[in-house]
Design a protein around this motif. Structure first.
Motif, short mmCIF file in Angstrom:
data_model
loop_
_atom_site.label_atom_id
_atom_site.label_comp_id
_atom_site.label_asym_id
_atom_site.label_seq_id
_atom_site.Cartn_x
_atom_site.Cartn_y
_atom_site.Cartn_z
N GLY A 244 -6.19 -4.30 14.05
CA GLY A 244 -7.49 -5.94 13.64
C GLY A 244 -6.24 -7.09 11.95
N GLY A 245 -4.96 -6.63 12.57
CA GLY A 245 -3.87 -7.17 11.54
C GLY A 245 -4.13 -6.27 9.59
N PHE A 246 -4.59 -5.78 10.20
CA PHE A 246 -4.15 -4.87 8.27
C PHE A 246 -2.86 -3.99 8.19
CE2 PHE A 246 -5.12 -1.11 5.38
CZ PHE A 246 -6.06 -1.43 4.95
N SER A 247 -2.52 -4.13 8.92
CA SER A 247 -1.32 -3.34 8.39
C SER A 247 -0.18 -4.32 8.08
CB SER A 247 -0.50 -2.04 9.23
OG SER A 247 -0.40 -2.83 10.54
N THR A 248 -0.36 -5.90 8.90
CA THR A 248 0.64 -6.97 8.60
C THR A 248 0.17 -7.94 7.86
OG1 THR A 248 0.05 -7.38 11.34
CG2 THR A 248 1.67 -6.10 10.71
N CYS A 249 -1.00 -8.47 7.97
CA CYS A 249 -1.79 -9.01 7.12
C CYS A 249 -2.54 -8.95 5.99
CB CYS A 249 -2.76 -10.37 8.08
SG CYS A 249 -1.35 -10.49 9.68
N SER A 250 -2.87 -9.70 5.57
CA SER A 250 -3.70 -9.93 4.11
C SER A 250 -4.67 -11.16 3.98
CB SER A 250 -3.00 -9.27 2.55
OG SER A 250 -4.23 -8.88 1.56
N VAL A 251 -5.39 -11.00 3.46
CA VAL A 251 -7.16 -12.05 3.23
C VAL A 251 -7.47 -12.03 1.99
CG1 VAL A 251 -6.75 -12.54 6.07
CG2 VAL A 251 -8.53 -10.83 4.49
N TRP A 252 -7.54 -12.78 1.28
CA TRP A 252 -8.06 -13.89 0.25
C TRP A 252 -9.24 -14.74 0.11
CZ3 TRP A 252 -3.24 -15.87 -2.19
CH2 TRP A 252 -2.43 -16.64 -1.64
N PRO A 253 -10.50 -14.61 -0.99
CA PRO A 253 -10.82 -15.52 -0.60
C PRO A 253 -10.79 -17.22 -1.21
CG PRO A 253 -11.03 -14.48 -3.42
CD PRO A 253 -9.83 -13.73 -1.78
N PHE A 254 -9.40 -17.30 -1.08
CA PHE A 254 -9.17 -18.84 -1.71
C PHE A 254 -9.29 -19.93 -0.39
CE2 PHE A 254 -5.48 -21.80 -1.37
CZ PHE A 254 -5.77 -23.05 -2.69
#
Length: 258
Positions: A244-254
């Motif tokens: 689900g993209g965990f190892s290559t992506c990061s999301v944030w609340p901005f």
């Protein structure tokens, strides 16, 4: 030739009695392969194989305790020539590093690494002797590519499987044997279901992973089938995350202003 067909191939799925292994075995059988399901729980395997045969597919069960050398040797003697080996078998124990006992360490390594090493050696030797090529698909983990706490011994084995896959791909390439590793992310199985019922775990995953849902065993099987098919003949030595993209992506609340 259909690049996604496994008709005429024989596949061995080590660790096929439930979860990811069962899903992969079922998918490979549906792709046309004669599928041999192997694990310690012979009654469970027999039920799965019986259901697949009822659909007109080729499936059979073989008892295999991958952590026990005598069981591995017995299974290898009984097996036909194998075109596709999928190593799924594994166990896990979540605890603080300083609390692992020598017995726990040995049990995890014997199951997740030593047994897979010897099974792959035995099956691979016959692949090379036949000179018809082959496929090896190892099931690693997110811990094959990054660190997570309270999984130290498990991480040792799954990191090793990633390196093992790369080195073996380099060595066996001239035999037309492709070796790859799948690194599943947070996949819901019987082994982790209790942990993922905690609201704080569900909320954390939804906050940090691009695809916010938990993974399912059915998310892993299609890639395992592809890596077993002629369509992946030019893919080898890869560690491919299904996470689900965990190892290559990061999301944030901005959020940018409209």
């Amino acid at each position: 030739m259909n690049p996604f067909s496994l008709t005429g191939k024989t596949a061995l799925i080590a660790g096929a009695s439930r979860g990811i292994g069962q899903s992969i075995a079922e998918a490979i059988a549906h792709a046309g392969a004669r599928t041999i399901l192997a694990a310690r729980s012979l009654p469970a395997l027999a039920n799965i194989a019986r259901s697949l045969r009822a659909e007109g597919l080729q499936a059979e069960a073989v008892e295999l305790d991958i952590s026990a050398r005598d069981s591995r040797e017995k299974a290898l003697e009984a097996l036909p020539d194998i075109d596709i080996l999928v190593n799924v078998a594994g166990i896990n124990l979540r605890k603080r590093f300083i609390d692992y006992t020598p017995e726990e360490y040995d049990r995890i390594l014997n199951t997740n690494l030593n047994g897979i090493f010897e099974l792959t050696q035995g099956v691979g030797r016959r692949m090379i002797e036949r000179n018809k090529g082959g496929k090896v698909v190892n099931i690693g983990s997110l811990t094959s590519v990054l660190g997570l706490p309270y999984l130290t011994v498990y991480t040792i084995t799954k990191s090793a499987l990633a390196g093992f896959s790369r080195a073996l791909a380099a060595e066996w390439g001239h035999h037309n044997i492709q070796v790859n590793c799948i690194a599943p992310g947070f996949i819901l199985t019987d082994l982790n279901r209790e942990m993922w019922q905690r609201p704080e775990m569900q909320n954390w995953l939804a906050a940090v992973q691009p695809n916010q849902r938990m993974g399912a065993v059915e998310d892993i099987a299609p890639l395992a089938v592809f890596l077993s098919c002629p369509g992946s003949d030019y893919v080898t030595g890869q560690v491919i995350a299904v996470d689900g993209g965990f190892s290559t992506c990061s999301v944030w609340p901005f959020q940018p202003a409209p």
